[in-house]
Design a protein around this motif. Structure first.
Motif, PDB file in Angstrom:
ATOM      1  N   UNK A   1       0.956  -0.721   0.097  1.00  0.00           N
ATOM      2  CA  UNK A   1       0.310  -0.102   0.022  1.00  0.00           C
ATOM      3  C   UNK A   1       0.687   1.587  -0.205  1.00  0.00           C
ATOM      4  N   UNK A   2       2.482   1.107   0.293  1.00  0.00           N
ATOM      5  CA  UNK A   2       3.182   2.477   0.739  1.00  0.00           C
ATOM      6  C   UNK A   2       3.741   2.220  -0.806  1.00  0.00           C
ATOM      7  N   UNK A   3       3.259   2.006  -1.932  1.00  0.00           N
ATOM      8  CA  UNK A   3       4.604   1.398  -2.711  1.00  0.00           C
ATOM      9  C   UNK A   3       4.469   2.934  -3.811  1.00  0.00           C
ATOM     10  N   UNK A   4       3.322   3.521  -3.885  1.00  0.00           N
ATOM     11  CA  UNK A   4       3.001   4.611  -4.675  1.00  0.00           C
ATOM     12  C   UNK A   4       3.689   6.146  -4.587  1.00  0.00           C
ATOM     13  N   UNK A   5       3.300   6.663  -5.143  1.00  0.00           N
ATOM     14  CA  UNK A   5       3.256   8.190  -4.776  1.00  0.00           C
ATOM     15  C   UNK A   5       2.007   8.955  -4.380  1.00  0.00           C
ATOM     16  N   UNK A   6       1.686   7.659  -4.115  1.00  0.00           N
ATOM     17  CA  UNK A   6       0.471   9.137  -2.623  1.00  0.00           C
ATOM     18  C   UNK A   6       1.061   7.887  -1.218  1.00  0.00           C
ATOM     19  N   UNK A   7       1.722   7.815  -1.299  1.00  0.00           N
ATOM     20  CA  UNK A   7       2.629   7.373  -0.412  1.00  0.00           C
ATOM     21  C   UNK A   7       2.549   7.893   0.692  1.00  0.00           C
ATOM     22  N   UNK A   8       2.590   9.109   0.910  1.00  0.00           N
ATOM     23  CA  UNK A   8       2.618   9.869   2.156  1.00  0.00           C
ATOM     24  C   UNK A   8       0.718  10.297   2.302  1.00  0.00           C
ATOM     25  N   UNK A   9       0.001  10.122   1.468  1.00  0.00           N
ATOM     26  CA  UNK A   9      -1.715  10.247   1.483  1.00  0.00           C
ATOM     27  C   UNK A   9      -1.901   8.788   2.386  1.00  0.00           C
ATOM     28  N   UNK A  10      -1.592   7.595   2.352  1.00  0.00           N
ATOM     29  CA  UNK A  10      -1.755   5.846   2.654  1.00  0.00           C
ATOM     30  C   UNK A  10      -1.930   6.367   4.032  1.00  0.00           C
ATOM     31  N   UNK A  11       0.204   7.014   4.114  1.00  0.00           N
ATOM     32  CA  UNK A  11       0.416   7.310   6.045  1.00  0.00           C
ATOM     33  C   UNK A  11      -0.093   8.080   6.298  1.00  0.00           C
ATOM     34  N   UNK A  12      -0.899   8.934   6.024  1.00  0.00           N
ATOM     35  CA  UNK A  12      -1.468  10.057   6.646  1.00  0.00           C
ATOM     36  C   UNK A  12      -3.091   8.609   7.521  1.00  0.00           C
ATOM     37  N   UNK A  13      -3.892   8.436   6.176  1.00  0.00           N
ATOM     38  CA  UNK A  13      -4.879   7.168   7.008  1.00  0.00           C
ATOM     39  C   UNK A  13      -4.326   6.600   7.335  1.00  0.00           C
TER      40      UNK A  13
END
Length: 224
Positions: free
Chosen positions: A121-133
């Motif tokens: 889930x943390x692979x892509x460019x949206x990693x920051x948003x994934x971590x925030x969620x």
């Protein structure tokens, strides 16, 4: 006492433990920023549990420490487990809502797929948003706002390559066997983290010398 923080955090998560123990002249306190976090280097390498355990081992060896009680929170727990199982250090383990993947040969395909999906889930460019969620899911009903504010201020700053490699390797089956740790182990966990109904039995199988506490309303950052 050797303290290892969780994913995305740093040694400042142990501020209350430092305050509690700093005046005890019988104790030596070791607080570590794991590689990839805090003030430690953040090399472009594979962030495996062995890599983290080797880093902890290097710190202890530099201070001529052969025996310690390892205190790990979240990701820090499997790091401490790996250190105890592979480096020759002895002492004990305090598991503060640690992360576990259970591979015993009976796991369902759905379980394996879910674990692998989380790891990627943390692979892509949206990693920051994934971590925030991800951070939002960690707070409990009564978690103080300043704890959530801390987590939100540091965890999303994790470099994407560190987050991705850490999580992919964390769920890798090769790091999760049924080897037991016979040193004394204290487990402090919370139902907020989605514990299995038989979590205590699973912990007893891994840790024959177990002291177990399961909380009902506390969030993930128990030690804070």
């Amino acid at each position: 006492l050797c303290f290892a923080h969780g994913f995305g955090c740093d040694l400042s998560t142990w501020e209350k433990q430092f305050e509690a123990f700093r005046d005890d002249t019988d104790l030596q306190l070791v607080f570590i920023d794991l590689p990839g976090y805090g003030q430690s280097d953040k090399p472009h390498v594979e962030y495996t549990l062995d890599f983290y355990a080797h880093a902890v081992d290097k710190v202890l060896n530099a201070h001529d420490i052969t025996s310690a009680v390892f205190i790990g929170h979240s990701l820090g727990t499997p790091v401490c487990r790996q250190t105890l199982m592979t480096t020759g250090h002895t002492g004990g383990l305090v598991d503060v809502d640690g992360v576990y993947c259970f591979y015993d040969g009976n796991e369902s395909l759905e379980y394996v797929e879910a674990v692998q999906q989380f790891g990627h889930a943390f692979d892509g460019n949206d990693c920051r948003e994934v971590i925030t969620s991800f951070v939002s899911s960690l707070k409990g009903k009564y978690t103080p706002q300043d704890i959530t504010d801390y987590a939100m201020s540091v965890m999303p700053e994790t470099p994407q390559y560190v987050a991705s490699s850490t999580m992919q390797n964390l769920v890798d089956k090769r790091w999760w066997n049924t080897s037991t740790i016979t040193d004394p182990v204290m487990v402090i966990c919370t139902q907020n983290s989605g514990l299995d109904p038989d979590n205590k039995e699973k912990m007893q199988a891994l840790y024959p010398n177990l002291d177990y506490t399961e909380l009902t309303t506390c969030g993930h950052f128990i030690h804070m």
